[in-house]
Design a protein around this motif. Structure first.
Motif, PDB file in Angstrom:
ATOM      1  N   GLY A 336     -64.282  -4.798  57.599  1.00  0.00           N
ATOM      2  CA  GLY A 336     -64.701  -5.468  58.833  1.00  0.00           C
ATOM      3  C   GLY A 336     -66.077  -5.051  59.283  1.00  0.00           C
ATOM      4  O   GLY A 336     -66.907  -5.890  59.651  1.00  0.00           O
ATOM      5  N   ILE A 337     -66.384  -3.731  59.246  1.00  0.00           N
ATOM      6  CA  ILE A 337     -67.695  -3.281  59.724  1.00  0.00           C
ATOM      7  C   ILE A 337     -68.806  -3.638  58.742  1.00  0.00           C
ATOM      8  O   ILE A 337     -69.961  -3.798  59.137  1.00  0.00           O
ATOM      9  CB  ILE A 337     -67.703  -1.757  59.995  1.00  0.00           C
ATOM     10  CG1 ILE A 337     -67.396  -0.974  58.720  1.00  0.00           C
ATOM     11  CG2 ILE A 337     -66.762  -1.396  61.104  1.00  0.00           C
ATOM     12  CD1 ILE A 337     -67.505   0.531  58.895  1.00  0.00           C
ATOM     13  N   SER A 338     -68.466  -3.781  57.463  1.00  0.00           N
ATOM     14  CA  SER A 338     -69.517  -4.104  56.488  1.00  0.00           C
ATOM     15  C   SER A 338     -69.707  -5.602  56.308  1.00  0.00           C
ATOM     16  O   SER A 338     -70.674  -6.028  55.681  1.00  0.00           O
ATOM     17  CB  SER A 338     -69.198  -3.462  55.133  1.00  0.00           C
ATOM     18  OG  SER A 338     -67.955  -3.918  54.638  1.00  0.00           O
ATOM     19  N   THR A 339     -68.802  -6.413  56.852  1.00  0.00           N
ATOM     20  CA  THR A 339     -68.959  -7.876  56.764  1.00  0.00           C
ATOM     21  C   THR A 339     -68.942  -8.517  58.146  1.00  0.00           C
ATOM     22  O   THR A 339     -68.573  -9.671  58.285  1.00  0.00           O
ATOM     23  CB  THR A 339     -67.832  -8.493  55.896  1.00  0.00           C
ATOM     24  OG1 THR A 339     -66.557  -8.189  56.493  1.00  0.00           O
ATOM     25  CG2 THR A 339     -67.861  -7.950  54.486  1.00  0.00           C
ATOM     26  N   SER A 340     -69.358  -7.736  59.143  1.00  0.00           N
ATOM     27  CA  SER A 340     -69.297  -8.253  60.517  1.00  0.00           C
ATOM     28  C   SER A 340     -70.160  -9.491  60.690  1.00  0.00           C
ATOM     29  O   SER A 340     -69.865 -10.352  61.522  1.00  0.00           O
ATOM     30  CB  SER A 340     -69.728  -7.169  61.506  1.00  0.00           C
ATOM     31  OG  SER A 340     -71.024  -6.705  61.190  1.00  0.00           O
ATOM     32  N   SER A 341     -71.238  -9.604  59.906  1.00  0.00           N
ATOM     33  CA  SER A 341     -72.111 -10.770  60.048  1.00  0.00           C
ATOM     34  C   SER A 341     -71.501 -12.032  59.455  1.00  0.00           C
ATOM     35  O   SER A 341     -72.061 -13.115  59.596  1.00  0.00           O
ATOM     36  CB  SER A 341     -73.466 -10.504  59.391  1.00  0.00           C
ATOM     37  OG  SER A 341     -73.301 -10.217  58.026  1.00  0.00           O
ATOM     38  N   LEU A 342     -70.350 -11.905  58.782  1.00  0.00           N
ATOM     39  CA  LEU A 342     -69.674 -13.068  58.200  1.00  0.00           C
ATOM     40  C   LEU A 342     -68.401 -13.424  58.957  1.00  0.00           C
ATOM     41  O   LEU A 342     -67.654 -14.289  58.503  1.00  0.00           O
ATOM     42  CB  LEU A 342     -69.334 -12.790  56.730  1.00  0.00           C
ATOM     43  CG  LEU A 342     -70.523 -12.622  55.780  1.00  0.00           C
ATOM     44  CD1 LEU A 342     -70.055 -12.171  54.409  1.00  0.00           C
ATOM     45  CD2 LEU A 342     -71.312 -13.917  55.669  1.00  0.00           C
ATOM     46  N   ARG A 343     -68.154 -12.771  60.072  1.00  0.00           N
ATOM     47  CA  ARG A 343     -66.942 -13.026  60.842  1.00  0.00           C
ATOM     48  C   ARG A 343     -67.180 -14.164  61.825  1.00  0.00           C
ATOM     49  O   ARG A 343     -68.145 -14.148  62.591  1.00  0.00           O
ATOM     50  CB  ARG A 343     -66.513 -11.776  61.609  1.00  0.00           C
ATOM     51  CG  ARG A 343     -66.143 -10.606  60.723  1.00  0.00           C
ATOM     52  CD  ARG A 343     -64.774 -10.791  60.081  1.00  0.00           C
ATOM     53  NE  ARG A 343     -63.749 -10.954  61.063  1.00  0.00           N
ATOM     54  CZ  ARG A 343     -63.176  -9.924  61.696  1.00  0.00           C
ATOM     55  NH1 ARG A 343     -63.575  -8.684  61.443  1.00  0.00           N
ATOM     56  NH2 ARG A 343     -62.233 -10.132  62.574  1.00  0.00           N
ATOM     57  N   ALA A 344     -66.295 -15.127  61.817  1.00  0.00           N
ATOM     58  CA  ALA A 344     -66.409 -16.276  62.718  1.00  0.00           C
ATOM     59  C   ALA A 344     -65.450 -16.090  63.887  1.00  0.00           C
ATOM     60  O   ALA A 344     -64.238 -16.258  63.751  1.00  0.00           O
ATOM     61  CB  ALA A 344     -66.090 -17.571  61.982  1.00  0.00           C
ATOM     62  N   GLY A 345     -65.999 -15.720  65.046  1.00  0.00           N
ATOM     63  CA  GLY A 345     -65.206 -15.591  66.256  1.00  0.00           C
ATOM     64  C   GLY A 345     -64.080 -14.596  66.107  1.00  0.00           C
ATOM     65  O   GLY A 345     -64.228 -13.500  65.577  1.00  0.00           O
ATOM     66  N   ASN A 346     -62.890 -15.013  66.582  1.00  0.00           N
ATOM     67  CA  ASN A 346     -61.704 -14.149  66.537  1.00  0.00           C
ATOM     68  C   ASN A 346     -60.836 -14.422  65.318  1.00  0.00           C
ATOM     69  O   ASN A 346     -59.654 -14.084  65.301  1.00  0.00           O
ATOM     70  CB  ASN A 346     -60.873 -14.334  67.813  1.00  0.00           C
ATOM     71  CG  ASN A 346     -61.625 -13.882  69.051  1.00  0.00           C
ATOM     72  OD1 ASN A 346     -62.331 -12.882  69.022  1.00  0.00           O
ATOM     73  ND2 ASN A 346     -61.483 -14.640  70.142  1.00  0.00           N
ATOM     74  N   GLU A 347     -61.417 -15.049  64.304  1.00  0.00           N
ATOM     75  CA  GLU A 347     -60.643 -15.321  63.101  1.00  0.00           C
ATOM     76  C   GLU A 347     -60.144 -14.031  62.474  1.00  0.00           C
ATOM     77  O   GLU A 347     -60.862 -13.029  62.418  1.00  0.00           O
ATOM     78  CB  GLU A 347     -61.505 -16.074  62.078  1.00  0.00           C
ATOM     79  CG  GLU A 347     -61.771 -17.519  62.444  1.00  0.00           C
ATOM     80  CD  GLU A 347     -62.537 -18.227  61.335  1.00  0.00           C
ATOM     81  OE1 GLU A 347     -62.857 -17.572  60.324  1.00  0.00           O
ATOM     82  OE2 GLU A 347     -62.800 -19.427  61.476  1.00  0.00           O
ATOM     83  N   ASP A 348     -58.913 -14.069  62.019  1.00  0.00           N
ATOM     84  CA  ASP A 348     -58.333 -12.894  61.381  1.00  0.00           C
ATOM     85  C   ASP A 348     -59.024 -12.653  60.043  1.00  0.00           C
ATOM     86  O   ASP A 348     -59.315 -13.590  59.301  1.00  0.00           O
ATOM     87  CB  ASP A 348     -56.829 -13.111  61.165  1.00  0.00           C
ATOM     88  CG  ASP A 348     -56.139 -11.846  60.708  1.00  0.00           C
ATOM     89  OD1 ASP A 348     -56.536 -10.757  61.156  1.00  0.00           O
ATOM     90  OD2 ASP A 348     -55.196 -11.942  59.889  1.00  0.00           O
ATOM     91  N   LEU A 349     -59.310 -11.393  59.766  1.00  0.00           N
ATOM     92  CA  LEU A 349     -59.987 -11.030  58.519  1.00  0.00           C
ATOM     93  C   LEU A 349     -58.983 -11.132  57.372  1.00  0.00           C
ATOM     94  O   LEU A 349     -57.995 -10.394  57.321  1.00  0.00           O
ATOM     95  CB  LEU A 349     -60.538  -9.603  58.611  1.00  0.00           C
ATOM     96  CG  LEU A 349     -61.321  -9.087  57.406  1.00  0.00           C
ATOM     97  CD1 LEU A 349     -62.559  -9.939  57.176  1.00  0.00           C
ATOM     98  CD2 LEU A 349     -61.703  -7.635  57.610  1.00  0.00           C
ATOM     99  N   ALA A 350     -59.232 -12.062  56.469  1.00  0.00           N
ATOM    100  CA  ALA A 350     -58.318 -12.265  55.337  1.00  0.00           C
ATOM    101  C   ALA A 350     -58.589 -11.195  54.282  1.00  0.00           C
ATOM    102  O   ALA A 350     -59.691 -11.087  53.756  1.00  0.00           O
ATOM    103  CB  ALA A 350     -58.522 -13.656  54.746  1.00  0.00           C
ATOM    104  N   ILE A 351     -57.562 -10.391  53.997  1.00  0.00           N
ATOM    105  CA  ILE A 351     -57.687  -9.323  53.016  1.00  0.00           C
ATOM    106  C   ILE A 351     -56.926  -9.717  51.759  1.00  0.00           C
ATOM    107  O   ILE A 351     -55.730 -10.018  51.808  1.00  0.00           O
ATOM    108  CB  ILE A 351     -57.127  -7.993  53.557  1.00  0.00           C
ATOM    109  CG1 ILE A 351     -57.909  -7.559  54.804  1.00  0.00           C
ATOM    110  CG2 ILE A 351     -57.178  -6.903  52.496  1.00  0.00           C
ATOM    111  CD1 ILE A 351     -59.344  -7.214  54.534  1.00  0.00           C
ATOM    112  N   ARG A 352     -57.638  -9.734  50.656  1.00  0.00           N
ATOM    113  CA  ARG A 352     -56.994 -10.022  49.375  1.00  0.00           C
ATOM    114  C   ARG A 352     -56.586  -8.730  48.689  1.00  0.00           C
ATOM    115  O   ARG A 352     -57.046  -7.653  49.040  1.00  0.00           O
ATOM    116  CB  ARG A 352     -57.960 -10.786  48.473  1.00  0.00           C
ATOM    117  CG  ARG A 352     -58.287 -12.189  48.955  1.00  0.00           C
ATOM    118  CD  ARG A 352     -59.191 -12.893  47.962  1.00  0.00           C
ATOM    119  NE  ARG A 352     -59.543 -14.231  48.390  1.00  0.00           N
ATOM    120  CZ  ARG A 352     -60.348 -15.036  47.705  1.00  0.00           C
ATOM    121  NH1 ARG A 352     -60.886 -14.625  46.572  1.00  0.00           N
ATOM    122  NH2 ARG A 352     -60.622 -16.241  48.150  1.00  0.00           N
ATOM    123  N   GLY A 353     -55.723  -8.866  47.705  1.00  0.00           N
ATOM    124  CA  GLY A 353     -55.365  -7.712  46.894  1.00  0.00           C
ATOM    125  C   GLY A 353     -54.141  -6.969  47.369  1.00  0.00           C
ATOM    126  O   GLY A 353     -53.857  -5.873  46.860  1.00  0.00           O
TER     127      GLY A 353
END
Length: 799
Positions: A336-353
């Protein structure tokens, strides 16, 4: 079977604290390894998903030099099948913002005249704000990277300097801008209302244009460019930003964090398994007679092994499940902290794997059981008669007697060295395996702390090693923001009048296209190189090379390691380039590394460019060196004031810190977490192993106490000996952290243009961080020896 279960549960109840620590060790190993796998599994996923979602640019063309017609090029690309083209974006360039009364000079802005929707490329997705076709009058859209870097929120007012006037605009949208929204960048696109754009930029200067291209298959892009050159008669001569450059800063932090965590996670897992094996081996030795008696009563070897397998299976199950769950939380935080510039609003961060992590949890469980069976198999080979007579095998009994009779052991006696030192040294010498484990553990803990400190210091103090990252070592950089309004003659006069200035060199940038070599063994497609053109001396400005030297003559060039690797070129080879449509042949005089453009770049002299264009005098930046380094900030301020509209004059430290401080902020959390985990593991393992050894030596310590030694003296002796081994381990850790771990990280960073990691090695800081494992080891030993204080000499002897 009932007897096996009773014995297993009995061991769990008897050594509660030790079993808790073993479970905690398995949990921490699972946490680190699983987190590393999730971070690596998600490396690039967030970027790729957002790039696909916005139909992001693979290449961005900017038209600032007047060498190509923007409208004609836009029409040509629009006619091509398999390529989506953005609207022709009109823009002006500015530098610096003022926010909440504070000035931030080192941010370079493309002020965009926002076209109407829909867009085929770089479709706007908002992280905050109500989506609309264009910004309302008096408002702007800013990228998430700018919002995160300067803590700008929706509704805030940001001030810009244009043509000596201040423009106040309100942020009405924070959008994801993939090409210009990467973390650790000092460029941003500001999307303006058309009326505001017209009013603000109606005076001097001229508009520039840019186009974004999205290919159905990016691998086919060279074919399009070959067709472009054939049909237009000239190659593309303006600036082209490639997809690799767009993606690199989104991915590099994931790569660094993932590498560090996976490597250290595996090391921690190995140490955990070694500790489990050590614990089982010592448990077998401590209960040798008991096992012998049980076997003489009919207990089978399989049943004996089963008691340990069940015990550690329960511990592993109780540890791996929460370790896996915590890894999902931790990896989500790191990603989350390393891809914060790719987060759209309050969308849940989709984690794969997650499926991979569950498989990894099962694998770790089976691995623990396998190690338990391997080490517990020693119990199956116990001979009842030897066990009852010696308390160990006859071979081990003879080996122990020989080891204690060695000359070195006899030398460390009460008669020759102080009593406390003798007790401590004998505890280390007698249990060689546990001492070796302690040495390995403190070595790894120290290496992690040293490497983390050196890496963080190298990033936060990057201005000290700027040349090794591919930058210059000039004291001041005067970056030309608006070439159309830039009064170069006035700037040159101001530089001549400034008494503190020692040297000035102007640098421009052009694009060089390599010429394919069809008969060459390593045939390649044409490669676009970002060429630096310096009107001055590279060496005097502090530029560095890995091999050879930077060019000084018009037929010389130095190339980045990325170009060297792609084209299989080295110092002394010839390279042919198309520059502004003209073919030139250069001899390679040096190779260098640069994190910018992933080292797909080159350096030539201004004389080389004048063979292409005799009137060449274009420049993007002036590098300035001052006589007294302490005057750099004052000189930069004096030069910046009269040229604010077209030039941004800042010190090199400000220039670099504004970019790399954010990278350090992202790295600091996982690095601190890993360091604390290793210190915690050091304490846990040393506590566990020392506790085992003390229990085995309880009779000896009872005799020492009966002879007059106090519990405190005994405990200090053991802790001091442990600290001594930890001190040796910390010294080994310095070597591993300074040499081995950077070497391994270079294998990851080589794809980003860095093949020789420029570390800043602060001796005092390295010694301080390497020494943190010593108190952790000493505290673990001291806490484990508490049993000596609580027991009377008679009880210890009887035990």
């Amino acid at each position: 079977m009932l007897a096996v279960l009773k014995l297993s549960f009995s061991r769990l109840r008897k050594s509660k604290l030790q079993n808790v620590f073993i479970a905690l060790l398995i949990l921490l190993s699972t946490l680190l390894v699983s987190t590393a796998f999730i971070v690596l599994a998600n490396t690039g996923n967030q970027f790729e998903e957002m790039h696909a979602r916005t139909n992001g640019s693979h290449q961005v063309l900017t038209f600032e030099k007047g060498l190509n017609d923007p409208q004609a090029d836009h029409d040509w690309w629009t006619s091509q099948k398999g390529v989506d083209v953005s609207p022709l974006l009109r823009y002006r360039t500015l530098s610096g913002i003022t926010f909440h009364g504070e000035q931030f000079p080192n941010i370079y802005l493309y002020m965009i005249d926002t076209p109407e929707q829909p867009w085929a490329v770089d479709k706007p997705i908002f992280a905050d704000g109500t989506p609309s076709d264009v910004p309302a009058r008096g408002t702007i859209w800013i990228p998430t990277s700018m919002s995160n870097a300067y803590d700008i929120s929706l509704g805030d007012t940001v001030s810009f300097n244009a043509d000596a006037a201040t423009i106040d605009l309100v942020v009405s949208g924070i959008r994801i801008d993939v090409p210009y929204g990467a973390p650790f960048t000092n460029t941003a696109r500001i999307w303006m209302n058309e009326a505001d754009y017209r009013n603000v930029f109606s005076g001097s200067g001229k508009d520039y244009s840019m186009i974004g291209l999205h290919f159905d298959d990016y691998e086919t892009s060279p074919r399009y460019w070959d067709r472009y050159a054939d049909e237009n008669g000239i190659p593309f001569l303006e600036t082209k930003m490639e997809f690799e450059s767009i993606a690199s800063f989104y991915l590099i932090i994931h790569q660094i964090v993932g590498f560090i965590m996976i490597f250290l996670g595996i090391v921690m897992l190995i140490i955990a398994l070694m500790t489990i094996g050590f614990t089982i081996s010592d448990s077998i030795l401590a209960n040798y007679r008991t096992i012998g008696i049980l076997k003489s009563l009919g207990f089978t070897s399989l049943s004996t092994i089963g008691t340990y397998a069940i015990q550690y299976a329960l511990l592993a199950f109780a540890a791996i499940l929460p370790g896996t769950a915590l890894s999902l939380i931790m990896s989500r935080f790191i990603i989350g902290i390393s891809t914060s510039s790719l987060r759209a609003g309050n969308e849940d961060l989709a984690i794969r794997g997650t499926g991979l992590v569950l498989m990894l949890a099962v694998l770790l469980f089976l691995l623990v059981i396998l190690f338990v069976i391997v080490y517990a198999s020693k119990a199956g080979r116990i001979q009842p008669v030897q066990a009852i007579r010696y308390g160990m095998s006859e071979t081990d009994h003879a080996r122990a007697a020989r080891r204690m009779n060695l000359s070195l052991t006899r030398w460390m006696s009460f008669a020759t060295i102080p009593v406390g030192a003798a007790v401590g040294m004998r505890s280390i010498m007698k249990y060689g395996k546990s001492s070796l484990l302690l040495l390995l553990l403190t070595t790894m803990a120290s290496s992690v702390l040293v490497f983390g400190y050196a890496l963080m210091t190298s990033i936060t103090e990057i201005h000290q090693t700027a040349a090794k990252w591919g930058y210059d070592q000039a004291d001041i950089a005067a970056v030309i923001v608006d070439k159309g309004a830039f009064p170069r003659a006035e700037m040159e006069r101001a530089l001549e009048e400034e008494a503190q200035i020692e040297n000035v060199a102007w640098q421009g940038n052009v694009t060089g296209i390599t010429v394919p070599e069809p008969n060459h063994a390593n045939q390649h497609d044409s490669v676009s190189l970002a060429l630096s053109v310096l009107d001055g001396n590279y060496r005097e400005l502090g530029f560095e090379t890995l091999h050879g030297n930077d060019p000084v003559r018009k037929n010389e060039i130095s190339i980045g390691v990325g170009v060297s690797r792609m084209l299989n070129k080295d110092v002394g080879d010839l390279i042919e380039l198309y520059i502004e449509g003209q073919k030139r042949t250069f001899i390679i005089t040096g190779t260098y590394q640069a994190i910018a453009n992933m080292s797909i770049s080159g350096r030539i002299t201004a004389e080389a460019m004048r063979t292409v264009d005799p009137d060449y005098s274009d420049a993007d930046v002036a590098f300035i060196q001052v006589r007294d380094k302490t005057d750099a900030a004052a000189v930069a301020k004096r030069l910046n004031e009269p040229f604010q509209g077209s030039v941004s004059v800042v010190t090199q430290k400000v220039l670099l810190d504004s970019v790399y401080t954010e990278a350090a902020n992202v790295l600091i959390y996982p690095m601190c977490l890993i360091g604390m985990l290793f210190l915690a593991v050091t304490f846990i393992i040393i506590f566990s192993t020392c506790r085992i050894n003390i229990r085995k030596e309880s009779r000896t310590y009872g005799i020492y106490k009966s002879l007059g030694m106090t519990s405190r003296q005994l405990r200090l002796s053991i802790a001091a000996a442990t600290a001594g081994v930890a001190l040796v381990g910390s010294l080994f850790g310095i070597a591993v952290g300074v040499y081995l771990l950077p070497f391994l990280l270079e294998t990851v960073l080589s794809g980003y243009g860095i093949v020789d990691l420029p570390l800043i090695l602060n001796g005092s800081g390295i010694l301080m961080f390497s020494g943190l494992s010593i108190p952790a080891a000493a505290l673990g030993s001291w806490a484990s020896s508490r049993v000596i204080r609580e027991a009377s000499p008679r009880d210890l002897v009887v035990e």
